[in-house]
Design an enzyme around this catalytic site. Sequence first.
Site, PDB file in Angstrom:
ATOM      1  N   GLY A 171      -3.629  -8.619 -19.149  1.00  0.00           N
ATOM      2  CA  GLY A 171      -2.621  -9.076 -20.088  1.00  0.00           C
ATOM      3  C   GLY A 171      -1.230  -8.960 -19.498  1.00  0.00           C
ATOM      4  N   THR A 205       2.667   4.272 -20.603  1.00  0.00           N
ATOM      5  CA  THR A 205       2.365   3.519 -19.382  1.00  0.00           C
ATOM      6  C   THR A 205       3.663   3.230 -18.633  1.00  0.00           C
ATOM      7  OG1 THR A 205       2.596   1.363 -20.465  1.00  0.00           O
ATOM      8  CG2 THR A 205       0.401   2.399 -20.536  1.00  0.00           C
ATOM      9  N   ASN A 263       6.120  -7.477 -33.714  1.00  0.00           N
ATOM     10  CA  ASN A 263       7.074  -6.636 -32.999  1.00  0.00           C
ATOM     11  C   ASN A 263       8.261  -7.492 -32.583  1.00  0.00           C
ATOM     12  OD1 ASN A 263       7.921  -4.159 -32.055  1.00  0.00           O
ATOM     13  ND2 ASN A 263       6.942  -4.383 -30.065  1.00  0.00           N
ATOM     14  N   LEU A 301      13.497 -12.811 -27.731  1.00  0.00           N
ATOM     15  CA  LEU A 301      13.604 -13.288 -29.101  1.00  0.00           C
ATOM     16  C   LEU A 301      13.203 -14.756 -29.145  1.00  0.00           C
ATOM     17  CD1 LEU A 301      17.026 -11.702 -30.162  1.00  0.00           C
ATOM     18  CD2 LEU A 301      14.740 -10.888 -30.739  1.00  0.00           C
ATOM     19  N   ASN A 329      -9.253  -6.797 -20.323  1.00  0.00           N
ATOM     20  CA  ASN A 329      -8.047  -5.973 -20.357  1.00  0.00           C
ATOM     21  C   ASN A 329      -6.825  -6.685 -19.792  1.00  0.00           C
ATOM     22  OD1 ASN A 329      -6.461  -3.300 -20.266  1.00  0.00           O
ATOM     23  ND2 ASN A 329      -6.495  -3.920 -18.115  1.00  0.00           N
ATOM     24  N   TYR A 344       3.737 -12.564 -27.410  1.00  0.00           N
ATOM     25  CA  TYR A 344       2.727 -11.518 -27.202  1.00  0.00           C
ATOM     26  C   TYR A 344       1.939 -11.263 -28.485  1.00  0.00           C
ATOM     27  CZ  TYR A 344       0.842  -6.973 -25.711  1.00  0.00           C
ATOM     28  OH  TYR A 344       0.017  -5.931 -25.384  1.00  0.00           O
TER      29      TYR A 344
END
Length: 446
Positions: free
Chosen positions: A289, A387, A346, A295, A287, A352
């Site tokens: 991360g 979150t 994204n 950009l 988990n 990421y």
Amino acid sequence: MTDTYLNLVNAQPLSRIAKAAGLPRPVPLRRYAPDAPLVPGPVLVLGRSRSTQDMAATLLEWNLDVRRHLRPKEKFGAAVVVLDDLAHPGELSEVFLELGHGLRNLLPGGRIVTISRPVTSEISPQTAAARQAVDGTLRSLAKELRGGATANGILLGEGVNTDAPSVRGTLEFLLSGKSAYVDGQFIAVGSDHGAPPKSAELPLAGRTAVVTGAARGIGAEIVRVLRRDGAHIIAVDVPAAGEQLAQVANHAGGTALQVDVTAPDAAERILRHAATRYGGLDIMVHNAGITRDRLLANMDQARWSSVLAVNVESQLRINEKLLSSDHFNSNGSIVCLASTSGIAGNRGQTNYAASKAGVIGMVRATADALAGSGRTINAVAPGFIETDMTARIPFATREVARRLSSLQQGGLPLDVAEAVSFLASTNAAGINGQVLRVCGQNLVGA
């Protein structure tokens, strides 16, 4: 983090105003509660194959109220559509139109689950067309449902029948409140391995689980749910989070291990701790991360490298040691946290997205190596989850992100933890190399 809009549009008089204005009207989702029924009403079982009656018998064994046909205006809580012997697209009409005629009577929080087979190179074009048509129908149906209802599918691998333990376990998960934020997804059961857990209430009883990034957020919720389901817990996080980590571990009756997962000896320390305290390890949940968003035009080496080091390179290194160790048990499960960013991309998250797409590639390749071994590896790909991290997103952007799913709301850390616990259980022993999206059927990406 509270979804204020969701609360407002479910209270009078704003609910009437929202309806009149055509605004999104998300509803509270039906989530798991120990004393709640598996489904909120009768279960409709549809299909023409020989397996359909067997599936009805299975649901009767679960003490559910089963229907082969609905009575006029009768409300129902779920429908299981058995399509395991499709040979031609024309065979879809009867069963899906019958389902469609009853959908207005599906109760809030209802479930639709199809059971079919995937397209393979060995089948005829007609059969392939029929099987792929189920995919398009199911995903479209999921976008039509309201009242927090969901639609998902189970894909039966070669030689896997509807009575296989992992098929039954997957069906139970998809019918239950544990799958509240899983929508428009297919779970492939590739083998008939596995057996029902010793205790339906404690599906992880007797198993030892490591959870990295466990001090807060989704990691802390995974710890709580795995413990609820009976697992012994080893909570892992960096030394800087030591105080919070200890609180999480103590609350779960487990042990805390302060380890940076990027350290060269992280795997050895985790395995040694598991062997010393519990005699071995059954479940590894990756988990941990981080995000360092920019950009690509403004990205620097430190931001790029640190994200890949934590999010994917550490998992590769730990898995290599884990799978060569006698301390990782023969029926061990690895569950990795990916992301919908790694599927659809994204803006501002090239690093990421690269790391999470890398996790998906790692899972699929490792699954091939584990095939037939009794061990499994799978991934959970969360979408927008409420979150502390998403709370920092600008208000307008956050509101748009919440509504860009069929369920028109963000998920909870609990929703991710429920999916992790399912994939870590013996109920999922026949599931290997899968990426389960927990995203409310986000409208961006496949």
